[in-house]
Design a protein around this motif. Structure first.
Motif, mmCIF file in Angstrom:
data_model
loop_
_atom_site.group_PDB
_atom_site.id
_atom_site.type_symbol
_atom_site.label_atom_id
_atom_site.label_comp_id
_atom_site.label_asym_id
_atom_site.label_seq_id
_atom_site.Cartn_x
_atom_site.Cartn_y
_atom_site.Cartn_z
ATOM 1 N N TYR A 54 0.615 -1.718 -0.108
ATOM 2 C CA TYR A 54 0.122 0.125 0.227
ATOM 3 C C TYR A 54 1.153 1.195 0.228
ATOM 4 N N LEU A 55 0.782 1.843 -0.596
ATOM 5 C CA LEU A 55 1.937 3.024 -1.381
ATOM 6 C C LEU A 55 0.564 4.924 -0.551
ATOM 7 N N CYS A 56 0.674 5.384 0.238
ATOM 8 C CA CYS A 56 0.239 6.134 0.899
ATOM 9 C C CYS A 56 0.926 7.306 0.976
ATOM 10 N N GLY A 57 -0.360 8.260 1.511
ATOM 11 C CA GLY A 57 0.413 10.443 1.624
ATOM 12 C C GLY A 57 1.325 10.592 -0.404
ATOM 13 N N ILE A 58 2.054 10.523 -0.469
ATOM 14 C CA ILE A 58 2.706 11.416 -0.663
ATOM 15 C C ILE A 58 3.848 10.223 -1.620
ATOM 16 N N THR A 59 3.748 9.110 -1.285
ATOM 17 C CA THR A 59 4.627 7.886 -1.792
ATOM 18 C C THR A 59 3.926 7.738 -3.212
#
Length: 179
Positions: A54-59
């Motif tokens: 899971y890639l979250c936020g500004i990732t």
């Protein structure tokens, strides 16, 4: 001793990877700035048959030339999703009975070597920003925290190094438990 040729390594095809039984580990990357760190975590996840990232936020997300430089195609094998809010991701994983663990230095953290995996349990490992780490809100929401012991003058490791160390350790423990 002779170095093996790539043709001798018996690597899985993308289709074989997708159809393989996965290691019961999920990676959550929150606000990771470095595209090379993201790519490296994809590559580690491919190596150990990680279920999902899971890639979250500004990732940043694939496709991306800089991520690809270190992922070397692992963005095609490892399943991933992007979500703005890491707290929602952690909450949803917990609803699925997945144990969520922040990889962070906190009071009462369990040192990695002391962490014991449970049979038939799936784990989500939350890694935070290179400068600020896992947010306090995410730490509180997680089921626990794992700390990698460090004995030198520095108090942190690169995110991709931390991911490699923790994934390897838990992979070994899960493999031993299920053998």
């Amino acid at each position: 001793m002779r170095k093996l040729e790539n043709s001798e390594l018996e690597r899985k095809s993308i289709k074989d990877f997708k159809n393989s039984e996965k290691t019961p580990l999920i990676i959550v990357l929150d606000d990771i700035r470095s595209l090379h760190n993201i790519g490296s975590v994809f590559r580690t996840s491919d190596a150990f048959l990680i279920e999902k990232i899971y890639l979250c936020g500004i990732t940043a997300t694939p496709p991306n030339k800089e991520i690809h430089k270190t992922a070397l195609g692992a963005t095609e094998t490892v399943d991933w999703e992007h979500h703005e809010n890491v707290l929602e991701v952690i909450s949803n994983l917990k609803k699925k009975n997945i144990t969520t663990l922040a990889i962070e230095q906190v009071e009462s953290a369990t040192f990695l070597q002391d962490f014991q995996v449970e049979k038939n349990q799936k784990y989500a490992l939350v890694f935070g920003n290179e400068v600020f780490g896992v947010s306090q809100e995410a730490v509180v929401l997680c089921d626990g925290c794992i700390e990698i012991p460090q004995l030198g003058t520095k108090h942190s490791l690169n995110i991709s190094v931390s991911a490699g160390i923790v994934v390897w350790d838990l992979f070994q423990k899960l493999k031993h438990l299920n053998s």
